[in-house]
Each structure stands twice: as structure tokens, then as C-alpha cells.
Design a protein around this motif. Structure first.
Motif, short mmCIF file in Angstrom:
data_model
loop_
_atom_site.label_atom_id
_atom_site.label_comp_id
_atom_site.label_asym_id
_atom_site.label_seq_id
_atom_site.Cartn_x
_atom_site.Cartn_y
_atom_site.Cartn_z
N LEU A 26 113.63 44.63 31.47
CA LEU A 26 113.29 45.52 32.58
C LEU A 26 112.07 44.98 33.32
N SER A 27 111.06 44.53 32.58
CA SER A 27 109.89 43.92 33.21
C SER A 27 110.26 42.64 33.94
N LEU A 46 109.26 51.06 25.82
CA LEU A 46 109.64 51.12 27.23
C LEU A 46 108.42 51.42 28.09
N ALA A 47 107.61 52.38 27.66
CA ALA A 47 106.42 52.72 28.42
C ALA A 47 105.46 51.52 28.48
N SER A 48 105.35 50.77 27.40
CA SER A 48 104.45 49.61 27.38
C SER A 48 104.88 48.57 28.40
N PHE A 49 106.17 48.25 28.47
CA PHE A 49 106.64 47.25 29.43
C PHE A 49 106.56 47.77 30.86
N VAL A 96 103.84 47.41 36.08
CA VAL A 96 103.12 48.07 37.18
C VAL A 96 101.73 47.48 37.34
N VAL A 97 101.04 47.22 36.23
CA VAL A 97 99.69 46.66 36.31
C VAL A 97 99.72 45.28 36.94
N LEU A 98 100.65 44.41 36.49
CA LEU A 98 100.72 43.06 37.07
C LEU A 98 101.06 43.09 38.55
#
Length: 561
Positions: free
Chosen positions: A94-95, A157-160, A165-167
């Protein structure tokens, strides 16, 4: 879609089909790579943005579609495929897909959503490729068959998502804080080249590890995945050589990336969709065959049971016909006044033994009927309270001198329903007959208490306790009742025990029976018969039926005192 079959254990690794295909792909990729280098050395071609961008968008859309498809399939199957590896790969892709979307939208020549910068799409690319390579390498250390405490669906999932989003936010709004990866008119910087080599190193290490895994598991899907990583290594190598974002090297690298994700689709997406359906179809065929075999075995069992019942009927008929004349002669002799007393006594003993034998034949036939009902699943139903009342009436009709005072303590309805349930009525008649034969008075008080109990496995039973007062209780009665009917043993001893027959019937039906001797003076006291009878899971409506008196009529009738 290409599918590889598993090879035999005896085939050497270099002769396996998937290994040959992998080597062929590597050779073709190497030839294509050298051809691109040769072409670029002779003619440093740079395409116009109007020609480059449509091809770039098409390749990136395919890459994004494959990445998001892998995520959607793995995430949807998380309840069924709970292994840590699948969940980690699905969430990571997903990322990868989101970063490729950011790379595509920010590419030079695309509509300017924000202030254009030539380095922004390259940073998105490097982030996506590092995520891709690291994911495939880390997945090797996660279980492919068991869940992990560290890899949980929602947290991973939340971590990725947060990672993506941060990147994207950092590279979108703070790109000026990062050193350049390409300088227009000059070419790639050392940082860009170094990052590409890091990605290639991770992929090469993963290829070697996947090769070792493939030789052990012989999984053809790993060959697809290794082919994808080999193509990705050539792809990253080309991305260290271009000087212009519209150059031939850059376009060739994206083409290698397209081929790489095509094999990822075959390796991961096909393994998540096609293989489960193939296993399902295989299980369905196996189940269909098993059901067919079961139906065939059931037909054979039914036929064998019917034949056995027929043989038992003929055997019982022939044995009764054989011993009936002997009984008749013995009765004539015992009733003749001219016969000496010793012979009369012997003749009466013969009559008693024949009566016992006749009863045993009938009982064995009844046991065979119960076995037949259990084999074919023929269910019958009755109410235990009605069975006690019917048994009382029957015994009083057979011997008018005996009067049974039946005290029934039970719920209003005591239903049972299972294969062979109608045999319980015969058991109750036998119990009442047993107490009547041992009573010392013509007036017999019978107290029957019926209640509900559960065993250790929470299986419901009807607990039936029958007490006979003022009866002669022989010492051997409790032992013979607990033991299961053994025809060979009874024949050797020359006696047939009624309680043992009852134990056999109850055991076949999933229950049990026992006797308790509550003895007073001179073996006169209370006889207690205790039964546990299976209880149906739901109440069974009462149904009218004729009482089967097969065990309490005919040759067995004169056994009631």
C-alpha cells in the motif's frame, strides 16, 4: 496465466522447469540491458516530454494497480490467511503504491499541483524503491504459516499509512531541506547513485536468500518473485546512468520496472487468488469423491444389515421350531402322574431352560434390530411416562393376580427420540417384570422417579430410578445387571441373565443401567434399578404408536410370576 507445476523430489535443482525459466529471464534481461547500454553509448537519445510522459504514466499506472491489488487481496484475506508474511507484504505494498502515485503526479511535465521541483519525484521514487526492496527482504524473516504478535492487522496498516503520509508531506513541502539527487544539465549526484546501489544490494541479498528458500520448499511462485527482483536490479542499475529525466536510460529503466511488477503480479497476486481457488477445487473434488465413497459404503452396509437381519430371523425361527417340540414333550412328561418325581423335576428343569433359551433368542433378535436401526439411522420416539404406564397395564393383563401400584414422579413430558428408542419400552417392561418376579407379595409398589441430568461433557440424559419394595434380592443380581450380555458366557454357565440383556440394549443406545441392592433382613429389602437414557436436544411431539410386546409376549409371557 503461466503456472508452474511442482517437480519431483528426485529432479536436480538445475533441471527444474522454474529454475530454467528464471535463468532464461535473467539471460534475456541481461541481453536487453547490454543492448540498452550499447544503444545509449552510440546515441544519447532524449525524448520530448510529450512522448515520454504518456509511456511513463502508463507504466506507473500498471505499477500502482499491481501494488494496490496486492494490498487489497492480502488485506481482504487477513481473517483467513493470518500469517505474518502476507499481512506485512500487503500493508507495505500500500505504501509502495501511494509513493508511486506521488512520484507520477510530481514528475517533471505533469500539471503543477505545487511548486515544481526536479528532485521531488526522484525522492518519491527512492522512497518507493527502498520500501519495495526492504519489504521483500524483511518478509523472509516472518512466518508464512503463523501469526505474529508484532504484526497485527490494524497496527501494521496504520504504521505504513503514517509512514507514507509523513514521507509524502515532507518531500512535498520541505524538499528544499534535502540535498539534490540530480542537477539539470549535469546529471545524477553521488547521493542518488549511492541510494540506487543500496537498493540493488538489498535486492541481491534477498535474491540469494529466496534462492535458498526455493531449493528447500520447491515453491514455483518464488521463481516469479526472484525474476521480479532480478529485473528490478537491472532497472536500478539503469537509473544510475541517465543524465536527463526524459532520457533513453530512464525510459528503459521504467520498462524493466514494468516487467518486474508483471512478475510480482504472477508471484504474489496469482498466488493469493488463483492458488486458493485451485486448492478449493481440489478439495471439492476430494470431498465429492469421499461423499460418493461414503454413499457406496452406506448402501453396502444397509444391504449387509438387511441380510444379517434376515439370517437372524431365519435362525431364530429355526431354533424356536427346533426346541418347541422338546419343550412340549418335557411338559407332557412333567404333567404325567405316573412319572417318578425325579424325572418330573428333571423335565420341569428342561422346560425352564428352554424358556430361558427362547427368551434369549428373542432378545438377540431384538438386539440385531437395534443395531439395524442404528446403522440406517431409523429414529423412533416415545414418552417414558407413557412407557411405564403401558408396561404396568401389560403386566397386570398377563398375570391378573399381580397388582402393580405405580408411583410416577416425573415431568409432564419425558420425550426421547433416537434410533432404537422404541426398545426403551421393552427395557421398561423387563424392569417391571424383574421386580414382579422377585416380589414376596402379590401387591407390588413401584416408585419411578425421572429427572434431567448432564454428564461431564454436558450431554443431557434422563435419569430414571425405579424402586421395588419388599422383594427378595439375590446377591448376584447387581453384578449380572452391570455386566453386558455375553451369550457365550451364559451358555457355558447354563443360565441367561435378563439384566445383562438390558445393559446391552442401553449400551447400544448410548445409555447405561445398573442395580442397587438395598437389602434388609434375610435378603429382603428394596431393589433399585437406575438407568441413564439419552435425551433429545429438542422436545419431540408425542406420536401415537402401538406398543411392541416382542419381549413380553409369546414364549416369554410365563416368566412373570
Amino acid at each position: 496465466m503461466i503456472r508452474f507445476r511442482r517437480t519431483l523430489e528426485s529432479v536436480p535443482v538445475w533441471r527444474r522447469r522454474e529454475v530454467k525459466i528464471l535463468l532464461l529471464i535473467t539471460a534475456v534481461a541481461a541481453a536487453a540491458y547490454l543492448s540498452v547500454l550499447l544503444l545509449a553509448s552510440q546515441n544519447a537519445t532524449t525524448l520530448a516530454g510529450a512522448k515520454f510522459l504518456p509511456m511513463h504514466i502508463a507504466i506507473e499506472v500498471f505499477t500502482i494497480a499491481v501494488s494496490l491489488s496486492i494490498f487489497s487481496v492480502r488485506w481482504s484475506a487477513r481473517k483467513y490467511a493470518k500469517d505474518a508474511r502476507s499481512l506485512f507484504i500487503g500493508s507495505a505494498f500500500l505504501s509502495v503504491g501511494l509513493l508511486h502515485i506521488a512520484h507520477t503526479l510530481s514528475y517533471q511535465g505533469m500539471p503543477n499541483l505545487i511548486e515544481p521541483d526536479v528532485n521531488r519525484p526522484i525522492y518519491f521514487w527512492i522512497a518507493a524503491r527502498l520500501t519495495f526492496a526492504t519489504t521483500l527482504a524483511v518478509a523472509l524473516f516472518l512466518s508464512s504459516s503463523h501469526p505474529s504478535r508484532l504484526i497485527r492487522p490494524k497496527p501494521i496498516l496504520a504504521s505504513f499509512l503514517i509512514f507514507s503520509v509523513v514521507l509524502i508531506s515532507i518531500f512535498t513541502w520541505f524538499i528544499d531541506l534535502f540535498p539534490p539527487l540530480i542537477i539539470p544539465g549535469v546529471g545524477l549526484t553521488g547521493l542518488k547513485v549511492a541510494l540506487e546501489y543500496v537498493i540493488m544490494g538489498i535486492l541481491l541479498a534477498a535474491v540469494l536468500k529466496y534462492w535458498s528458500l526455493m531449493t528447500k520448499t520447491r515453491d514455483p511462485a518464488l521463481a516469479f518473485l526472484m525474476a521480479a527482483m532480478v529485473l528490478a536490479i537491472f532497472e536500478e542499475s539503469l537509473f544510475t546512468l541517465y543524465k536527463n529525466v526524459y532520457g533513453l536510460m530512464n525510459l528503459a529503466g521504467h520498462v524493466f520496472g514494468f516487467a518486474s511488477f508483471a512478475f510480482i503480479f504472477l508471484a504474489l497476486f496469482e498466488a493469493s487468488v488463483a492458488r486458493p481457488y485451485e486448492r478449493l477445487a481440489s478439495e471439492e473434488r476430494r470431498l465429492t469423491k469421499a461423499l460418493g465413497d461414503l454413499a457406496k459404503k452406506k448402501r453396502e452396509t444397509d444391504e449387509a444389515t438387511a441380510r444379517a437381519q434376515t439370517y437372524m430371523d431365519f435362525l431364530a425361527h429355526d431354533m424356536v421350531n427346533f426346541i418347541t417340540p422338546v419343550k412340549s414333550y418335557a411338559e407332557i412328561i412333567s404333567g404325567d402322574e405316573r412319572v417318578p418325581p425325579k424325572i418330573v423335576k428333571y423335565s420341569r428343569s428342561i422346560v425352564d431352560q428352554i424358556d430361558h433359551a427362547s427368551s434369549s433368542i428373542v432378545r438377540m433378535r431384538k438386539l440385531s434390530e437395534i443395531v439395524r436401526d442404528l446403522a440406517v439411522g431409523h429414529a423412533s420416539s416415545l414418552d417414558l411416562g407413557d412407557a411405564f404406564r403401558s408396561g404396568k397395564t401389560l403386566l397386570e393383563q398377563r398375570n391378573p393376580k399381580r397388582k402393580l401400584n405405580l408411583v410416577l414422579e416425573s415431568p409432564a413430558r419425558v420425550p426421547i427420540s433416537f434410533a432404537g428408542a422404541d426398545s426403551i419400552e421393552d427395557v421398561i417392561v423387563e424392569i417391571l417384570d424383574l421386580g414382579a418376579r422377585h416380589s414376596i407379595h402379590d401387591a407390588i409398589t413401584v416408585v419411578a422417579r425421572i429427572s434431567e441430568i448432564e454428564d461431564r461433557m454436558k450431554t443431557p440424559f434422563w435419569h430414571v430410578q425405579v424402586d421395588f419394595s419388599k422383594v427378595y434380592v439375590p446377591e448376584s443380581l447387581d453384578l449380572s445387571t452391570i455386566g453386558v450380555f455375553d451369550a457365550a458366557e451364559r451358555m457355558r454357565r447354563g443360565v441367561f441373565s435378563d439384566p445383562s440383556f438390558l445393559a446391552s440394549v442401553l449400551q447400544l443406545l448410548g445409555g447405561e443401567i445398573r442395580a442397587e441392592r438395598l437389602v434388609g433382613a434375610e435378603s429382603i429389602g428394596t431393589l433399585r434399578i437406575v438407568m441413564q437414557i439419552p435425551k433429545p436436544p429438542v422436545p419431540v411431539p408425542p406420536s401415537g404408536h402401538d406398543i411392541d410386546h416382542s419381549l413380553a409376549s409369546g414364549d416369554n409371557a410365563d416368566r412373570v410370576v
